[in-house]
Write a protein that holds these residues in place. Sequence first.
Motif, mmCIF file in Angstrom:
data_model
loop_
_atom_site.group_PDB
_atom_site.id
_atom_site.type_symbol
_atom_site.label_atom_id
_atom_site.label_comp_id
_atom_site.label_asym_id
_atom_site.label_seq_id
_atom_site.Cartn_x
_atom_site.Cartn_y
_atom_site.Cartn_z
ATOM 1 N N ASP A 55 0.603 -1.185 0.444
ATOM 2 C CA ASP A 55 -0.097 0.384 0.349
ATOM 3 C C ASP A 55 1.003 1.623 0.168
ATOM 4 O O ASP A 55 0.633 2.044 -1.351
ATOM 5 C CB ASP A 55 -0.692 -0.449 1.229
ATOM 6 N N VAL A 56 1.826 1.268 0.473
ATOM 7 C CA VAL A 56 2.775 2.530 0.896
ATOM 8 C C VAL A 56 3.055 2.317 -0.237
ATOM 9 O O VAL A 56 4.068 3.995 -0.674
ATOM 10 C CB VAL A 56 3.890 2.091 2.449
ATOM 11 N N MET A 58 2.807 1.657 -2.960
ATOM 12 C CA MET A 58 1.427 2.313 -4.863
ATOM 13 C C MET A 58 2.099 3.726 -4.861
ATOM 14 O O MET A 58 2.396 4.210 -5.005
ATOM 15 C CB MET A 58 0.680 2.302 -4.088
ATOM 16 N N ALA A 59 1.745 4.466 -2.600
ATOM 17 C CA ALA A 59 1.970 5.032 -2.854
ATOM 18 C C ALA A 59 2.854 6.398 -2.794
ATOM 19 O O ALA A 59 3.278 7.748 -3.733
ATOM 20 C CB ALA A 59 1.318 6.114 -1.214
ATOM 21 N N SER A 62 3.944 6.904 -6.815
ATOM 22 C CA SER A 62 2.535 7.895 -7.500
ATOM 23 C C SER A 62 3.085 9.223 -7.690
ATOM 24 O O SER A 62 3.355 9.611 -8.034
ATOM 25 C CB SER A 62 1.382 7.060 -7.456
ATOM 26 N N ILE A 63 3.142 9.197 -5.753
ATOM 27 C CA ILE A 63 3.410 10.328 -5.338
ATOM 28 C C ILE A 63 4.965 10.771 -5.489
ATOM 29 O O ILE A 63 4.659 12.059 -6.310
ATOM 30 C CB ILE A 63 2.994 11.106 -3.637
ATOM 31 N N ALA A 66 6.477 10.579 -9.402
ATOM 32 C CA ALA A 66 6.033 10.932 -10.583
ATOM 33 C C ALA A 66 4.993 12.723 -10.023
ATOM 34 O O ALA A 66 5.766 13.898 -10.803
ATOM 35 C CB ALA A 66 4.169 10.181 -11.017
ATOM 36 N N LEU A 67 4.116 13.008 -9.173
ATOM 37 C CA LEU A 67 3.542 13.990 -9.322
ATOM 38 C C LEU A 67 4.620 14.872 -8.334
ATOM 39 O O LEU A 67 4.969 16.118 -9.010
ATOM 40 C CB LEU A 67 2.194 13.871 -8.107
ATOM 41 N N ILE A 70 7.472 16.710 -11.590
ATOM 42 C CA ILE A 70 6.656 17.178 -11.985
ATOM 43 C C ILE A 70 5.940 18.810 -11.539
ATOM 44 O O ILE A 70 6.427 20.144 -12.048
ATOM 45 C CB ILE A 70 5.210 16.711 -12.398
ATOM 46 N N ILE A 71 5.498 18.438 -9.782
ATOM 47 C CA ILE A 71 5.346 20.034 -9.601
ATOM 48 C C ILE A 71 6.578 20.593 -8.922
ATOM 49 O O ILE A 71 6.281 22.297 -9.445
ATOM 50 C CB ILE A 71 4.320 19.673 -8.625
ATOM 51 N N PHE A 74 7.282 22.178 -12.423
ATOM 52 C CA PHE A 74 6.271 23.210 -12.564
ATOM 53 C C PHE A 74 7.171 24.899 -11.941
ATOM 54 O O PHE A 74 7.366 25.885 -11.967
ATOM 55 C CB PHE A 74 5.221 22.972 -12.420
ATOM 56 N N ALA A 75 7.188 24.596 -10.505
ATOM 57 C CA ALA A 75 8.279 25.229 -9.898
ATOM 58 C C ALA A 75 9.377 26.124 -9.826
ATOM 59 O O ALA A 75 9.493 26.957 -10.044
ATOM 60 C CB ALA A 75 8.111 24.659 -8.482
ATOM 61 N N LYS A 77 9.897 26.075 -12.740
ATOM 62 C CA LYS A 77 10.018 26.872 -14.587
ATOM 63 C C LYS A 77 9.916 28.721 -14.054
ATOM 64 O O LYS A 77 10.235 28.794 -14.750
ATOM 65 C CB LYS A 77 9.311 25.932 -15.274
#
Lengths: 89, 117, 164, 260
Positions: A55-56, A58-59, A62-63, A66-67, A70-71, A74-75, A77
């Motif tokens: 479970d952990v 997977m979190a 993905s977090i 990936a996320l 990218i965040i 973006f910051a 940039k």
Amino acid sequence: MNELVFIALATLMFILMIALAVMVIRSKDLIKAAILLSGVSLIASFVFVLLRAPDVAMAEASIGSALTAIILVFAIKKTNRFEEGGEEK
Amino acid sequence: MIAINVIIGMVLIIIGLSFQVLGALGLIRLPDVYNRLQAATKSITLGAISIAIGVGVMDPTLLTKAILVAVFLLITNPISSHAIARGAYRSGVPLWKGSVVDKYGPALERKEREVKE
Amino acid sequence: MARSPLKIVLTVLVLMVAWMMLTLRTDIDGLVQEIIAGALIALALGIFLSGILPDAGEGNPVKRILMFFVFLLIFFKEMILANIDVAFRVLHPKMPIKPGIVEVKPGMKSDMGKMILANSITLTPGTLSMDYIDDSLFIHWISVEDDPEEAMKPLDKAVKEVFP
Amino acid sequence: MMERTTFHRSLPAIALALLFAATLFVAFVEVDFGEPRIEEELPVNYQPGEEIDTENITTPGLRYLANSSEETGSANLVTAVVVNYRGFDTLGEVTILFLAATGVGALLSFIKDDDEKKKKKILPPSLILNKGARLVLPLIILFGVYVFLHGHLSPGGGFQGGVIIASGMLLFYIAEPTKGASHKVISIIESTAGLAFIGLGIVGLMTASKIFLANDFAGDWGEVGMLVSAGLLPLIYIAIGFKVGSEMTGLVEKMRGDGS
């Protein structure tokens, strides 16, 4: 799982994580640092699978890999790509 | 006695791993980003698919999920390597000095000029 | 990006098959529940998201689905050849490469066909698709041939049959 | 990147990190993850899943391990703990995520995009990436839905499924820099899902046990291991999935700015 295989894999993963983390801290190129940080998260999620916590894992996969990366990109940039004292393009 | 499907799965996994090793070797030996991407994409895609199907054969309850993973890899892996190659070219990574022809550069310049006008 | 009823039906069917592959069960009760849940979800996703799918061209659907399997056969053969090719080039002591970027003009009009062609070109021997600029595809070729269009013919034809 | 001149200065830090990692590693090797840790409290010949007398059990982990599938109807122990035994904490966690997303939105609303940047014409996004992202987006969303709908059966749940959906939307944003879901739709989904979570909690207040977020239908709907089982748990996880998915999508959308 075989105890010895587990210890060998976990040690390898921890060494890789530490090496990547050191590279993140020392990198002056912030985008490079963000990508290396996502690598740290990827290895961490593999360690979670080894510790039987899917479970952990997977979190984290993905977090963390990936996320967050990218965040951060973006910051970055919206500001400067290089840290002070780093090379300018 | 080991079951026949386990043996087939093991063989598939070993084939996949050897392709992955060859891809990694190509990543080291070949001269520039584009050639390296070629080796990496092909062998890593087939290697990963082979490993996934091998795991599916060893444990038949996972076979359908493994096929789904393989389909997903087949769609996404070439796209990401294309994105890396395009990004590398557009941010100015040069071709290897032994390259014989480059038709992309002039076309890209022409297109950029068109867009700016 | 027209939303024809056939497209929605096909999208829902593909999503349904994917759902069943994810949730394969052996007991009847569980299977029935999964099928109902999957049908609802696939229907909702198909209706909402079939509009963003790339344009797949027009033609006889039955023939195109049959041709898709022919394309898959050609593609897998080429993919295995590609890996043997990579192995040969990497292990050869002199590395016989002659790289360059060439331009070919694919025959199909639909966006889906262009995308599938570019993807399968990346996985076939010695080639890596770089970009589309105005309907011409730029390919990084590990050993440039005299006539790249000729070498692309079989794959191009197979994809064109499926996504014209 | 690694300048030789300053490398020796970071040696103590590296040594400290190595020491820390070694300590953690030793600690991890000693722990049997997924196994009952205190075996003295277990009855003789105990089988996993077997009901045991909770009177004599003092370890909460052991109690959950033995009785969770009876009490909550969930086949996944982690879900049973996160949504049932510690459901209120999960509500707080979702609220924290909501606050973070709102805070980022509030901060970014002060930054004005300069108009020159907008006017600068860029090449259209690559056709292959664009069409490929459009092709795989339904598959990614289907997988996200699968993960949060099966939270009580297999690893995963609302948070993981929501984040998977958000990363699919992120792929779409990268492939399609000028388009995206509208803020209005995102905020409507988010508030509806949040309300649904609270509403399911109030259902617990009205049923037998009269406790907020109680799961009183655990045994009534279906057997353990079925899709329809575990009472309100799947519904709560669906609400969390939608909420986290829309929050993360909104966060990424705000960070992305306008096509830059």
